[in-house]
Motif scaffolding. Structure first.
Motif, short mmCIF file in Angstrom:
data_model
loop_
_atom_site.label_atom_id
_atom_site.label_comp_id
_atom_site.label_asym_id
_atom_site.label_seq_id
_atom_site.Cartn_x
_atom_site.Cartn_y
_atom_site.Cartn_z
N MET A 1 0.79 -1.24 0.12
CA MET A 1 -0.12 0.15 0.26
C MET A 1 0.54 1.44 0.18
O MET A 1 2.12 0.76 0.84
CB MET A 1 -0.95 0.28 1.46
CG MET A 1 -1.67 -0.84 1.05
SD MET A 1 -2.96 -1.13 2.88
CE MET A 1 -3.64 0.20 2.26
N ARG A 2 0.64 2.35 -1.31
CA ARG A 2 1.14 3.76 -0.47
C ARG A 2 0.36 4.13 0.84
O ARG A 2 -0.58 4.22 0.78
CB ARG A 2 0.98 4.14 -2.12
CG ARG A 2 1.31 3.97 -3.26
CD ARG A 2 1.42 5.00 -4.35
NE ARG A 2 0.16 5.31 -3.95
CZ ARG A 2 0.30 6.86 -4.53
NH1 ARG A 2 1.18 7.43 -5.11
NH2 ARG A 2 -0.62 7.77 -4.69
N ILE A 3 1.33 4.94 0.93
CA ILE A 3 1.52 6.14 2.38
C ILE A 3 0.84 6.98 1.89
O ILE A 3 1.34 7.35 1.20
CB ILE A 3 1.90 5.53 3.73
CG1 ILE A 3 1.94 4.02 4.13
CG2 ILE A 3 1.72 7.00 4.39
CD1 ILE A 3 3.37 4.35 5.42
N VAL A 4 0.11 8.00 1.57
CA VAL A 4 0.12 9.59 0.96
C VAL A 4 -0.43 10.19 2.16
O VAL A 4 -1.54 9.49 3.26
CB VAL A 4 -0.87 9.25 -0.16
CG1 VAL A 4 -1.97 10.32 -1.13
CG2 VAL A 4 -1.06 8.11 -1.07
N ALA A 55 -8.51 5.89 -1.71
CA ALA A 55 -8.22 5.57 -0.26
C ALA A 55 -8.22 3.47 -0.51
O ALA A 55 -10.39 3.64 -0.51
CB ALA A 55 -8.37 5.98 0.44
N GLU A 56 -7.45 2.46 0.04
CA GLU A 56 -7.57 1.18 0.42
C GLU A 56 -8.22 1.62 1.97
O GLU A 56 -9.43 0.54 2.78
CB GLU A 56 -6.96 0.74 0.49
CG GLU A 56 -7.45 -1.18 0.77
CD GLU A 56 -6.75 -2.09 0.05
OE1 GLU A 56 -5.88 -2.99 0.67
OE2 GLU A 56 -6.12 -2.04 -1.11
N ALA A 57 -8.30 1.99 2.73
CA ALA A 57 -8.29 2.64 4.79
C ALA A 57 -7.63 3.62 4.89
O ALA A 57 -6.46 4.88 3.74
CB ALA A 57 -7.34 1.26 5.24
N LEU A 58 -7.85 4.34 6.18
CA LEU A 58 -7.35 5.16 6.15
C LEU A 58 -6.40 5.56 8.18
O LEU A 58 -6.96 4.40 8.37
CB LEU A 58 -8.47 6.75 6.41
CG LEU A 58 -9.43 6.82 5.47
CD1 LEU A 58 -11.32 7.45 6.46
CD2 LEU A 58 -8.88 8.01 4.28
N LEU A 59 -5.64 6.31 7.76
CA LEU A 59 -4.92 5.97 9.18
C LEU A 59 -5.02 7.07 9.53
O LEU A 59 -4.50 8.34 9.41
CB LEU A 59 -3.15 5.61 8.99
CG LEU A 59 -2.16 5.98 9.45
CD1 LEU A 59 -2.51 4.32 10.69
CD2 LEU A 59 -0.71 5.66 9.10
N ARG A 117 4.59 -2.18 12.33
CA ARG A 117 3.16 -2.64 11.60
C ARG A 117 2.98 -1.85 10.79
O ARG A 117 2.10 -2.65 9.66
CB ARG A 117 1.75 -2.58 12.98
CG ARG A 117 1.43 -3.45 13.63
CD ARG A 117 1.02 -4.62 13.95
NE ARG A 117 0.00 -4.05 13.38
CZ ARG A 117 -1.32 -4.52 13.77
NH1 ARG A 117 -0.86 -4.21 15.09
NH2 ARG A 117 -2.25 -4.33 13.44
N LEU A 118 3.36 -0.19 10.57
CA LEU A 118 3.13 0.53 9.06
C LEU A 118 4.04 0.22 7.79
O LEU A 118 3.89 0.09 7.11
CB LEU A 118 3.65 1.27 9.58
CG LEU A 118 2.14 2.16 10.66
CD1 LEU A 118 2.23 3.31 10.83
CD2 LEU A 118 0.85 2.02 9.74
N THR A 124 2.69 -4.45 2.01
CA THR A 124 1.35 -5.64 1.25
C THR A 124 0.84 -4.63 -0.12
O THR A 124 1.00 -3.33 -0.33
CB THR A 124 0.21 -5.52 2.32
OG1 THR A 124 -0.65 -4.05 2.22
CG2 THR A 124 0.39 -5.85 3.42
N ASP A 125 0.24 -5.82 -0.64
CA ASP A 125 -0.55 -4.34 -2.25
C ASP A 125 -1.69 -3.75 -2.49
O ASP A 125 -2.09 -4.18 -0.90
CB ASP A 125 -0.58 -6.29 -3.65
CG ASP A 125 0.44 -7.12 -3.77
OD1 ASP A 125 1.72 -5.82 -4.10
OD2 ASP A 125 1.03 -7.83 -3.98
N GLY A 126 -2.30 -3.06 -2.96
CA GLY A 126 -3.60 -2.46 -2.81
C GLY A 126 -3.06 -1.27 -3.11
O GLY A 126 -1.90 -0.18 -3.51
#
Length: 198
Positions: A1-4, A55-59, A117-118, A124-126
């Motif tokens: 996953m990209r962190i944006v 976004a696949e998820a929010l952080l 964890r991050l 991971t892919d996504g």
């Protein structure tokens, strides 16, 4: 996953309490809600819509998560709010317990496990893992080299002090400006990506 990273930011780099007067008064901050005069649906709202659509998820860090969790579940019948409420969310916190996670689809990441964890999520892919607000968390992510994109909504205001997302340890980090849009109110929506070290 990209962190944006997606942030409202003043010209002097402050990200603290853009949404409301009582959002975050830490350090005596007295300018809560400073982004409102510069917000428009097309450019600034469009930048958030675009980020959320990818976004696949929010952080979040704990304080930003608590602010969002107090506001968004009350919103309904709005596509942006519906997406905010439905999407998976992660919150980094040492103090929140599982019983506190009242906002739908929230998973807690203990603070002492956050970097590890991050890193795992990052591999991971996504789609994108989008961070809004959360300056302490963002400083950590930048310091650890875990940010793939910075989307900054730079507003034409100087706040004179407050929380920032930038690490202060003296490390040089070079970014590439990959896009920019300017609103009628003078907001620059600038998207940056780190330049790989040579």
């Amino acid at each position: 996953m990209r962190i944006v990273i997606t942030e409202f930011m003043s010209l002097d780099g402050v990200v603290q309490a853009p949404g409301g007067p009582d959002e975050d008064r830490d350090g005596g901050f007295a300018h809560g809600g400073w982004s409102h005069p510069f917000f428009d649906l097309d450019v600034v709202g469009g930048a958030f819509d675009d980020a959320l659509s990818k976004a696949e998820a929010l952080l979040f860090g704990r304080r930003t998560w608590q602010t969002m969790a107090a506001a968004w579940p009350e919103q309904a019948d709005d596509p942006f709010a519906d997406r905010m409420n439905a999407i998976p969310k992660y919150v980094v916190s040492e103090t929140l317990g599982d019983a506190d996670l009242t906002w739908n689809n929230t998973t807690r990441i203990p603070g002492d496990e956050a970097v590890a964890r991050l890193r795992e999520l990052h591999k991971t892919d996504g789609g994108d893992l989008v961070v809004m607000g959360s300056p302490t968390l963002v400083r950590t992510l930048l310091g650890e080299g875990l940010v793939d994109e910075l989307r900054l909504m730079i507003m034409p205001v100087i706040l004179g002090g407050g929380k920032t997302i930038f690490p202060g340890e003296g490390t040089l980090r070079t970014l590439e400006l990959v896009s920019t849009v300017i609103s009628d109110a003078g907001v620059h929506v600038c998207t940056y990506q780190p330049v790989a070290e040579r």
